[in-house]
Design an enzyme around this catalytic site. Structure first.
Site, PDB file in Angstrom:
ATOM      1  N   GLU A  46      55.622 -41.933  37.336  1.00 40.52           N
ATOM      2  CA  GLU A  46      54.790 -40.904  37.830  1.00 40.52           C
ATOM      3  C   GLU A  46      54.661 -41.061  39.075  1.00 40.52           C
ATOM      4  O   GLU A  46      53.948 -42.213  39.958  1.00 40.52           O
ATOM      5  CB  GLU A  46      53.511 -41.010  36.917  1.00 40.52           C
ATOM      6  CG  GLU A  46      52.387 -39.889  37.074  1.00 40.52           C
ATOM      7  CD  GLU A  46      51.148 -40.402  36.636  1.00 40.52           C
ATOM      8  OE1 GLU A  46      50.724 -41.397  36.704  1.00 40.52           O
ATOM      9  OE2 GLU A  46      50.388 -39.287  36.271  1.00 40.52           O
ATOM     10  N   ASN A 109      51.229 -31.980  37.687  1.00 43.82           N
ATOM     11  CA  ASN A 109      51.941 -33.302  38.124  1.00 43.82           C
ATOM     12  C   ASN A 109      53.153 -33.451  37.114  1.00 43.82           C
ATOM     13  O   ASN A 109      53.134 -33.241  35.656  1.00 43.82           O
ATOM     14  CB  ASN A 109      50.848 -34.194  37.279  1.00 43.82           C
ATOM     15  CG  ASN A 109      51.272 -35.769  37.312  1.00 43.82           C
ATOM     16  OD1 ASN A 109      52.337 -36.069  37.623  1.00 43.82           O
ATOM     17  ND2 ASN A 109      50.113 -36.744  37.237  1.00 43.82           N
ATOM     18  N   LYS A 126      52.812 -32.310  33.001  1.00 42.81           N
ATOM     19  CA  LYS A 126      51.857 -33.273  32.494  1.00 42.81           C
ATOM     20  C   LYS A 126      50.999 -32.437  31.602  1.00 42.81           C
ATOM     21  O   LYS A 126      50.117 -31.541  32.003  1.00 42.81           O
ATOM     22  CB  LYS A 126      51.280 -34.260  33.111  1.00 42.81           C
ATOM     23  CG  LYS A 126      50.342 -35.428  32.561  1.00 42.81           C
ATOM     24  CD  LYS A 126      49.844 -36.332  33.634  1.00 42.81           C
ATOM     25  CE  LYS A 126      49.119 -37.403  33.157  1.00 42.81           C
ATOM     26  NZ  LYS A 126      48.871 -38.217  34.167  1.00 42.81           N
ATOM     27  N   GLU A 145      42.648 -36.088  38.669  1.00 45.30           N
ATOM     28  CA  GLU A 145      43.760 -35.343  38.358  1.00 45.30           C
ATOM     29  C   GLU A 145      43.327 -34.010  37.700  1.00 45.30           C
ATOM     30  O   GLU A 145      44.117 -32.945  38.144  1.00 45.30           O
ATOM     31  CB  GLU A 145      44.502 -35.962  37.189  1.00 45.30           C
ATOM     32  CG  GLU A 145      45.401 -37.238  37.635  1.00 45.30           C
ATOM     33  CD  GLU A 145      46.302 -37.665  36.611  1.00 45.30           C
ATOM     34  OE1 GLU A 145      47.369 -36.713  36.198  1.00 45.30           O
ATOM     35  OE2 GLU A 145      46.526 -38.782  36.143  1.00 45.30           O
ATOM     36  N   CYS A 171      52.491 -40.703  31.943  1.00 37.04           N
ATOM     37  CA  CYS A 171      51.272 -41.743  31.883  1.00 37.04           C
ATOM     38  C   CYS A 171      50.098 -41.520  30.882  1.00 37.04           C
ATOM     39  O   CYS A 171      50.427 -41.953  29.694  1.00 37.04           O
ATOM     40  CB  CYS A 171      50.481 -41.571  33.298  1.00 37.04           C
ATOM     41  SG  CYS A 171      49.410 -42.845  33.451  1.00 37.04           S
ATOM     42  N   ASN A 196      50.757 -44.474  36.100  1.00 33.70           N
ATOM     43  CA  ASN A 196      49.600 -45.223  37.118  1.00 33.70           C
ATOM     44  C   ASN A 196      48.700 -45.684  36.389  1.00 33.70           C
ATOM     45  O   ASN A 196      47.921 -44.537  36.348  1.00 33.70           O
ATOM     46  CB  ASN A 196      49.476 -44.274  38.410  1.00 33.70           C
ATOM     47  CG  ASN A 196      50.666 -44.124  39.480  1.00 33.70           C
ATOM     48  OD1 ASN A 196      50.641 -44.508  40.468  1.00 33.70           O
ATOM     49  ND2 ASN A 196      51.748 -43.110  38.968  1.00 33.70           N
TER      50      ASN A 196
HETATM   51  N1  CDV Z   1      47.700 -41.510  35.645  1.00 35.85           N
HETATM   52  C1  CDV Z   1      47.101 -41.631  34.597  1.00 35.85           C
HETATM   53  O1  CDV Z   1      47.499 -40.600  33.869  1.00 35.85           O
HETATM   54  N2  CDV Z   1      46.325 -42.566  34.630  1.00 35.85           N
HETATM   55  C2  CDV Z   1      45.734 -42.603  33.120  1.00 35.85           C
HETATM   56  C3  CDV Z   1      44.347 -43.157  33.307  1.00 35.85           C
HETATM   57  C4  CDV Z   1      43.275 -42.700  32.297  1.00 35.85           C
HETATM   58  C5  CDV Z   1      43.954 -44.586  33.824  1.00 35.85           C
HETATM   59  C6  CDV Z   1      46.044 -43.587  32.040  1.00 35.85           C
HETATM   60  O2  CDV Z   1      46.320 -43.130  30.943  1.00 35.85           O
HETATM   61  O3  CDV Z   1      46.752 -44.725  32.305  1.00 35.85           O
END
Ligand code: CDV
Length: 303
Positions: A46, A109, A126, A145, A171, A196
């Protein structure tokens, strides 16, 4: 047997000041390694082109926009597109996408899947945006975000290439069972997913030690319960003082991890993925047509 060699190209930390062309050079180095293994597909994380900027509150929109791409491919990413086309390798990566719609700027995203000829075969924005929209300076690291992106408006899609059916998610999407079930019902055989994930979660710090467990728990159960290959790819390591989870992995439709990164730097892991193995699960325990009872899932239908 429909065998594809798939590579998860984990990226180590990206500094705030690191220019896009240096990141793209790192991505190409991983692509070259994948070519030596005769990979068909390389999957990057991501927001692969920049540092994970939603960790900072920025009041100046111009400062935020510097992390966004207004076209794809663009000058910075063209060398990746060109080299992958030469090598005949498909690839997928995430980036912050800005576009103008009716004169209004929109920011998402986004992940793309690019076929062997360099054509963007699929774009995904996303859906499950985590975090918060307002400045919360008490947090060691913010997760803005919900401020910097709009949620994707199109349902999960699929695309047919390399002899299989692919879907993408990003993610936080991996924590939601609906993600896997939706793409599986659409016939996807491989789910590509970059992430991430900070090791520290300010709202429930008592769960910090569970980040690695929860990552694999979600990816493995999503794969098994839906008879899917899942390729989870991290941006990892200490990035601008924030520790990001690694653990990039390829999960078979049985839920077994068949390849896993062992560092938090730039690392390539890969596996032979026989897409016909989806049927091992889908023709048996999770035969959707035979055993699902959608008419009984009334709360799900109600939203
Ligand atoms: N980039 C993300 O979407 N991170 C999220 C947050 C909650 C840490 C994750 O689900 O990993």
């Amino acid at each position: 047997m429909r065998n594809l060699h798939i590579a998860a190209a984990q990226l180590g930390p990206i500094a705030r000041a690191e220019p896009r062309d240096e990141v793209v050079a790192r991505m190409i180095a991983l692509l070259e390694r994948a070519a030596q293994r005769r990979a068909d597909l390389v999957v990057y994380p991501e927001l692969a082109l920049t540092t994970f900027f939603p960790r900072w509150f920025m009041a100046d929109q111009a400062e935020v926009d510097a992390f966004f791409e207004t076209e794809m491919p663009n000058a910075a990413t063209m060398p990746l597109f060109a080299r992958a086309r030469e090598l005949g390798i498909a690839f997928s990566f995430g980036f912050a996408e800005k576009l103008l719609e009716g004169g209004r700027p929109r920011r998402f995203n986004t992940s793309i899947l690019v076929d062997r000829s360099g054509r963007i075969a699929q774009r995904y924005r996303k859906i499950h945006l985590p975090g918060h929209p307002e400045n919360e300076p008490w947090r060691a690291f913010q997760h803005l975000e919900k401020r910097y992106f709009e949620p994707g408006e199109e349902p999960f899609g699929t695309s047919d290439l390399l002899g299989g059916r692919f879907a993408m998610a990003i993610c936080n999407d991996r924590r939601w069972p609906e993600t896997y079930r939706e793409v599986a019902l659409r016939g996807a055989e491989v789910l590509l997913l970059g992430y991430n994930t900070p090791l520290h979660y300010p709202l429930a710090p008592e769960h910090d030690h569970l980040q690695a467990f929860h990552n694999h728990l979600c990816l493995q159960s999503g794969a098994y319960q839906n008879g899917l290959w899942v390729v989870g790819v991290a941006k990892a390591g200490r990035e601008e003082g924030c520790d990001l989870l690694g653990q990039s992995c390829i999960v078979a439709p049985t839920g077994e991890i068949v390849a896993q990164a062992s560092t938090v730097g730039d690392e390539l892991v890969s596996a032979d993925c026989d897409l016909d193995r989806c049927a091992e699960i889908r023709a048996n325990i999770f035969n959707f047509a035979l055993h699902r009872r959608p008419e009984m899932y009334t709360a799900l239908r109600a939203g």
